[in-house]
Motif scaffolding. Structure first.
Motif, PDB file in Angstrom:
ATOM      1  N   SER A  85       0.800  -1.174  -0.036  1.00  0.00           N
ATOM      2  CA  SER A  85      -0.085  -0.097  -0.110  1.00  0.00           C
ATOM      3  C   SER A  85       0.856   1.309  -0.122  1.00  0.00           C
ATOM      4  CB  SER A  85      -0.956   0.030   1.170  1.00  0.00           C
ATOM      5  OG  SER A  85      -1.536   1.090   1.440  1.00  0.00           O
ATOM      6  N   PRO A  86       0.949   2.113  -1.005  1.00  0.00           N
ATOM      7  CA  PRO A  86       1.466   3.342  -1.162  1.00  0.00           C
ATOM      8  C   PRO A  86       1.172   4.248  -0.012  1.00  0.00           C
ATOM      9  CG  PRO A  86       0.328   3.055  -2.980  1.00  0.00           C
ATOM     10  CD  PRO A  86       0.121   1.802  -2.155  1.00  0.00           C
ATOM     11  N   THR A  87      -0.049   4.396   0.417  1.00  0.00           N
ATOM     12  CA  THR A  87      -0.570   5.213   1.375  1.00  0.00           C
ATOM     13  C   THR A  87       0.155   5.081   2.608  1.00  0.00           C
ATOM     14  OG1 THR A  87      -2.680   5.484   0.212  1.00  0.00           O
ATOM     15  CG2 THR A  87      -2.612   6.149   2.622  1.00  0.00           C
ATOM     16  N   PHE A  88       0.068   3.511   3.010  1.00  0.00           N
ATOM     17  CA  PHE A  88       0.815   3.073   4.277  1.00  0.00           C
ATOM     18  C   PHE A  88       2.336   3.424   4.163  1.00  0.00           C
ATOM     19  CE2 PHE A  88       2.556  -0.216   7.374  1.00  0.00           C
ATOM     20  CZ  PHE A  88       1.771   0.269   8.135  1.00  0.00           C
ATOM     21  N   THR A  89       2.876   3.280   3.262  1.00  0.00           N
ATOM     22  CA  THR A  89       4.387   3.352   3.087  1.00  0.00           C
ATOM     23  C   THR A  89       4.739   4.707   3.244  1.00  0.00           C
ATOM     24  OG1 THR A  89       4.324   1.477   1.664  1.00  0.00           O
ATOM     25  CG2 THR A  89       6.457   2.899   1.538  1.00  0.00           C
ATOM     26  N   ASN A  90       3.861   5.460   2.578  1.00  0.00           N
ATOM     27  CA  ASN A  90       4.298   7.019   2.680  1.00  0.00           C
ATOM     28  C   ASN A  90       3.925   7.643   3.969  1.00  0.00           C
ATOM     29  OD1 ASN A  90       4.911   7.173  -0.067  1.00  0.00           O
ATOM     30  ND2 ASN A  90       2.711   7.704  -0.417  1.00  0.00           N
ATOM     31  N   MET A  91       2.800   6.922   4.717  1.00  0.00           N
ATOM     32  CA  MET A  91       2.648   7.363   6.042  1.00  0.00           C
ATOM     33  C   MET A  91       3.819   7.266   7.228  1.00  0.00           C
ATOM     34  SD  MET A  91      -0.509   6.519   8.730  1.00  0.00           S
ATOM     35  CE  MET A  91      -0.069   4.674   9.095  1.00  0.00           C
ATOM     36  N   LEU A  92       4.294   5.963   6.713  1.00  0.00           N
ATOM     37  CA  LEU A  92       5.670   5.353   7.753  1.00  0.00           C
ATOM     38  C   LEU A  92       7.024   6.165   7.262  1.00  0.00           C
ATOM     39  CD1 LEU A  92       5.147   1.771   8.010  1.00  0.00           C
ATOM     40  CD2 LEU A  92       4.580   3.535   9.596  1.00  0.00           C
TER      41      LEU A  92
END
Length: 187
Positions: free
Chosen positions: A173-180
Protein backbone atom coordinates in the motif's frame (compact mmCIF):
# COMPACT_ATOMS: atom_id res chain seq x y z
CA UNK A 1 -8.57 -7.88 1.58
CA UNK A 2 -10.99 -5.26 2.88
CA UNK A 3 -10.07 -3.00 5.74
CA UNK A 4 -12.75 -4.51 7.99
CA UNK A 5 -11.56 -8.08 7.44
CA UNK A 6 -7.95 -6.96 7.92
CA UNK A 7 -8.77 -5.37 11.28
CA UNK A 8 -10.87 -8.36 12.30
CA UNK A 9 -8.06 -10.75 11.39
CA UNK A 10 -5.52 -8.62 13.26
CA UNK A 11 -7.69 -8.52 16.39
CA UNK A 12 -8.32 -12.28 16.25
CA UNK A 13 -4.55 -12.79 16.01
CA UNK A 14 -4.07 -10.58 19.07
CA UNK A 15 -6.73 -12.58 20.93
CA UNK A 16 -5.07 -15.90 20.05
CA UNK A 17 -1.68 -14.49 21.00
CA UNK A 18 -2.86 -13.29 24.42
CA UNK A 19 -4.77 -16.51 25.14
CA UNK A 20 -1.78 -18.62 24.15
CA UNK A 21 0.51 -16.56 26.38
CA UNK A 22 -1.90 -16.94 29.29
CA UNK A 23 -2.34 -20.70 28.78
CA UNK A 24 1.41 -21.23 28.48
CA UNK A 25 2.17 -19.12 31.55
CA UNK A 26 -0.44 -20.90 33.68
CA UNK A 27 0.87 -24.29 32.57
CA UNK A 28 4.44 -23.29 33.39
CA UNK A 29 3.40 -22.20 36.88
CA UNK A 30 1.56 -25.48 37.48
CA UNK A 31 4.35 -27.72 36.19
CA UNK A 32 7.48 -26.06 37.37
CA UNK A 33 6.73 -23.64 40.14
CA UNK A 34 9.86 -23.08 42.21
CA UNK A 35 11.97 -25.56 40.21
CA UNK A 36 11.70 -23.50 37.03
CA UNK A 37 12.42 -20.32 38.95
CA UNK A 38 15.61 -21.86 40.40
CA UNK A 39 16.63 -23.20 36.97
CA UNK A 40 16.06 -19.81 35.32
CA UNK A 41 18.07 -18.11 38.05
CA UNK A 42 21.00 -20.49 37.56
CA UNK A 43 20.90 -20.08 33.78
CA UNK A 44 20.65 -16.28 33.88
CA UNK A 45 22.58 -15.21 36.98
CA UNK A 46 25.22 -13.58 34.78
CA UNK A 47 24.51 -11.52 31.66
CA UNK A 48 26.68 -13.81 29.52
CA UNK A 49 24.68 -16.89 30.55
CA UNK A 50 21.47 -15.01 29.77
CA UNK A 51 22.70 -14.07 26.30
CA UNK A 52 23.75 -17.68 25.65
CA UNK A 53 20.36 -19.00 26.81
CA UNK A 54 18.48 -16.49 24.64
CA UNK A 55 20.63 -17.34 21.63
CA UNK A 56 20.14 -21.07 22.10
CA UNK A 57 16.39 -20.93 22.65
CA UNK A 58 15.82 -18.61 19.70
CA UNK A 59 17.98 -20.77 17.44
CA UNK A 60 15.93 -23.83 18.36
CA UNK A 61 12.43 -22.35 18.15
CA UNK A 62 13.37 -19.91 15.36
CA UNK A 63 11.36 -17.02 16.75
CA UNK A 64 12.83 -14.18 18.74
CA UNK A 65 9.28 -12.94 19.24
CA UNK A 66 8.27 -16.21 20.90
CA UNK A 67 11.40 -16.13 23.07
CA UNK A 68 10.65 -12.56 24.09
CA UNK A 69 7.01 -13.39 24.86
CA UNK A 70 8.07 -16.35 27.02
CA UNK A 71 10.51 -14.11 28.88
CA UNK A 72 7.80 -11.47 29.38
CA UNK A 73 5.55 -14.21 30.76
CA UNK A 74 8.30 -15.27 33.17
CA UNK A 75 8.83 -11.69 34.33
CA UNK A 76 5.08 -11.11 34.73
CA UNK A 77 4.69 -14.27 36.79
CA UNK A 78 7.60 -13.28 39.03
CA UNK A 79 9.78 -16.25 37.99
CA UNK A 80 12.43 -13.95 36.55
CA UNK A 81 13.70 -10.44 37.23
CA UNK A 82 13.96 -7.77 34.56
CA UNK A 83 17.75 -7.78 34.92
CA UNK A 84 17.82 -11.46 33.91
CA UNK A 85 15.39 -10.92 31.02
CA UNK A 86 17.58 -8.30 29.35
CA UNK A 87 20.37 -10.80 28.64
CA UNK A 88 17.94 -13.35 27.21
CA UNK A 89 16.35 -10.77 24.90
CA UNK A 90 19.80 -9.68 23.68
CA UNK A 91 20.59 -13.34 23.01
CA UNK A 92 17.30 -13.69 21.16
CA UNK A 93 18.50 -11.04 18.70
CA UNK A 94 21.68 -13.03 18.10
CA UNK A 95 19.59 -16.19 17.72
CA UNK A 96 17.52 -14.47 15.05
CA UNK A 97 20.68 -14.02 12.99
CA UNK A 98 21.46 -17.73 13.39
CA UNK A 99 17.92 -18.51 12.27
CA UNK A 100 18.53 -16.47 9.12
CA UNK A 101 21.59 -18.57 8.35
CA UNK A 102 19.59 -21.75 8.94
CA UNK A 103 16.95 -20.48 6.51
CA UNK A 104 19.66 -19.87 3.91
CA UNK A 105 20.41 -23.60 4.03
CA UNK A 106 17.02 -24.22 2.43
CA UNK A 107 18.29 -22.85 -0.87
CA UNK A 108 21.13 -25.34 -1.16
CA UNK A 109 18.96 -28.22 -2.39
CA UNK A 110 16.31 -26.11 -4.05
CA UNK A 111 12.82 -26.62 -2.65
CA UNK A 112 13.56 -29.41 -0.17
CA UNK A 113 15.86 -27.76 2.33
CA UNK A 114 16.24 -27.99 6.07
CA UNK A 115 14.17 -24.81 6.50
CA UNK A 116 10.97 -26.67 5.58
CA UNK A 117 11.55 -29.11 8.41
CA UNK A 118 12.63 -26.41 10.86
CA UNK A 119 10.09 -23.77 9.83
CA UNK A 120 7.99 -22.17 12.54
CA UNK A 121 4.82 -23.53 10.91
CA UNK A 122 6.13 -27.11 11.12
CA UNK A 123 7.38 -26.69 14.67
CA UNK A 124 4.06 -25.11 15.71
CA UNK A 125 2.09 -27.98 14.18
CA UNK A 126 4.24 -30.65 15.86
CA UNK A 127 4.04 -28.89 19.23
CA UNK A 128 0.24 -28.55 18.89
CA UNK A 129 -0.21 -32.24 18.06
CA UNK A 130 1.98 -33.39 20.95
CA UNK A 131 0.25 -30.92 23.28
CA UNK A 132 -3.26 -32.08 22.43
CA UNK A 133 -2.26 -35.74 22.78
CA UNK A 134 -0.81 -35.04 26.23
CA UNK A 135 -3.85 -33.03 27.28
CA UNK A 136 -6.45 -35.51 26.03
CA UNK A 137 -4.81 -38.89 26.59
CA UNK A 138 -2.80 -38.53 29.80
CA UNK A 139 -4.28 -39.05 33.24
CA UNK A 140 -1.62 -37.30 35.37
CA UNK A 141 -2.06 -33.59 35.89
CA UNK A 142 1.64 -32.92 35.25
CA UNK A 143 1.34 -34.34 31.74
CA UNK A 144 -1.88 -32.41 31.13
CA UNK A 145 -0.16 -29.20 32.22
CA UNK A 146 2.77 -29.91 29.90
CA UNK A 147 0.18 -30.34 27.16
CA UNK A 148 -1.29 -26.96 28.13
CA UNK A 149 2.15 -25.37 27.85
CA UNK A 150 2.63 -26.84 24.39
CA UNK A 151 -0.88 -25.87 23.26
CA UNK A 152 -0.36 -22.36 24.63
CA UNK A 153 2.86 -22.04 22.65
CA UNK A 154 1.15 -23.31 19.48
CA UNK A 155 -1.80 -20.94 19.93
CA UNK A 156 0.60 -18.06 20.57
CA UNK A 157 2.53 -18.83 17.38
CA UNK A 158 -0.71 -19.19 15.40
CA UNK A 159 -1.80 -15.79 16.70
CA UNK A 160 1.50 -14.27 15.58
CA UNK A 161 1.12 -15.83 12.12
CA UNK A 162 -2.48 -14.53 11.93
CA UNK A 163 -1.38 -10.99 12.83
CA UNK A 164 1.46 -11.16 10.32
CA UNK A 165 -0.89 -12.34 7.58
CA UNK A 166 -3.42 -9.64 8.43
CA UNK A 167 -0.99 -6.77 7.95
CA UNK A 168 1.02 -8.22 5.04
CA UNK A 169 -1.13 -6.46 2.38
CA UNK A 170 -0.01 -3.13 3.87
CA UNK A 171 3.50 -3.60 2.47
CA UNK A 172 2.10 -3.01 -1.03
CA UNK A 173 0.00 0.00 0.00
CA UNK A 174 1.61 3.27 -1.10
CA UNK A 175 -0.53 5.22 1.39
CA UNK A 176 0.75 3.16 4.31
CA UNK A 177 4.35 3.29 3.05
CA UNK A 178 4.17 7.08 2.65
CA UNK A 179 2.69 7.41 6.12
CA UNK A 180 5.62 5.51 7.65
CA UNK A 181 8.30 7.28 5.59
CA UNK A 182 7.00 10.83 6.11
CA UNK A 183 8.74 11.03 9.48
CA UNK A 184 12.33 12.18 9.40
CA UNK A 185 15.07 12.37 11.95
CA UNK A 186 15.56 16.03 13.00
CA UNK A 187 19.11 15.33 14.24
Amino acid sequence: MGIFSMILSLLSGVALFLFGMSLMGDGLKMVAGNKLEAFLYRMTNTPLKGVALGTGVTSVIQSSSATTVMVIGFVNSGMMKLKQAIGIIMGANIGTSITGWILCLSYIDGKNGIAKILSTATITAVVAIIGIILRMACKRSVHKNIGNIMLGFAILMTGMQTMSGAVSPLKDSPTFTNMLTMFSNPL
